[in-house]
Design a protein around this motif. Structure first.
Motif, short mmCIF file in Angstrom:
data_model
loop_
_atom_site.label_atom_id
_atom_site.label_comp_id
_atom_site.label_asym_id
_atom_site.label_seq_id
_atom_site.Cartn_x
_atom_site.Cartn_y
_atom_site.Cartn_z
N ASN A 3 38.01 37.17 35.99
CA ASN A 3 37.15 36.65 35.13
C ASN A 3 36.82 37.39 33.95
O ASN A 3 37.26 38.64 33.96
CB ASN A 3 35.69 36.54 36.26
N ARG A 45 39.89 40.40 45.43
CA ARG A 45 40.81 39.76 44.37
C ARG A 45 41.79 40.62 43.96
O ARG A 45 42.57 40.07 43.52
CB ARG A 45 39.82 39.51 43.22
N SER A 50 46.06 35.44 36.99
CA SER A 50 46.47 36.59 37.63
C SER A 50 47.29 37.60 36.51
O SER A 50 48.04 36.91 35.81
CB SER A 50 47.32 36.18 38.82
N ASN A 105 44.00 39.28 40.98
CA ASN A 105 43.87 37.62 41.19
C ASN A 105 42.36 37.19 40.61
O ASN A 105 41.42 37.90 40.95
CB ASN A 105 44.29 37.04 42.42
N SER A 106 42.38 36.07 40.41
CA SER A 106 40.83 35.24 40.23
C SER A 106 40.35 35.99 39.21
O SER A 106 38.88 36.56 39.43
CB SER A 106 40.42 35.14 41.53
N ASP A 163 36.26 41.25 34.01
CA ASP A 163 37.39 42.06 34.43
C ASP A 163 38.11 42.76 33.14
O ASP A 163 38.84 43.52 33.02
CB ASP A 163 38.30 41.47 35.11
N VAL A 205 35.61 43.86 42.87
CA VAL A 205 37.04 43.61 42.89
C VAL A 205 37.52 43.25 44.23
O VAL A 205 38.74 42.67 44.35
CB VAL A 205 38.22 44.33 42.06
#
Length: 120
Positions: free
Chosen positions: A86, A66, A16, A83-84, A89, A63
């Motif tokens: 990957n 997330r 995050s 958050n989360s 991103d 997104v």
């Protein structure tokens, strides 16, 4: 007008980050605000937007669930909680104020951007 982003960095997949954008030079509390991002070789895309009072938000499909956009009008700051994360991103994230002049012309104000890199 000044928009100054901060909070970017290197994070592992699943991690995050919280981005901040400090605004000045305009009436922040009356301005809708947006976060956009641009990955290498790709066009800049809208990630999230929030209305002036923070009542309404919207997100890119990629997104949703997330990322969360929020704002503190007392601090003239807009945030993006991510958050989360990957690898997809990974991008430079920009704070954006889009506004329309009395004559109806659309303008964009941009910050300098903050790099977010998601990698193990």
């Amino acid at each position: 007008v000044q928009l100054v982003e901060s909070g970017g960095g290197l994070v592992q997949p699943g991690g995050s980050l919280r981005l901040s954008c400090a605004a000045s030079g305009f009436t922040f509390s009356r301005s809708d605000m947006r976060w956009c991002r641009q990955a290498p070789g790709k066009e800049r895309e809208l990630v999230a937007a929030i209305t002036s009072a923070g009542i309404s938000t919207n997100y890119a499909n990629s997104v949703k669930g997330r990322f969360t956009i929020s704002r503190d009008n007392a601090k003239n700051t807009v945030y993006l909680q991510m958050n989360s994360l990957n690898p997809e991103d990974t991008a430079v994230y920009y704070c954006n104020r889009r506004w329309r002049s009395p004559g109806g012309i659309l303008y964009d104000d941009w910050g300098q951007g903050t790099q977010v890199t998601v990698s193990s």
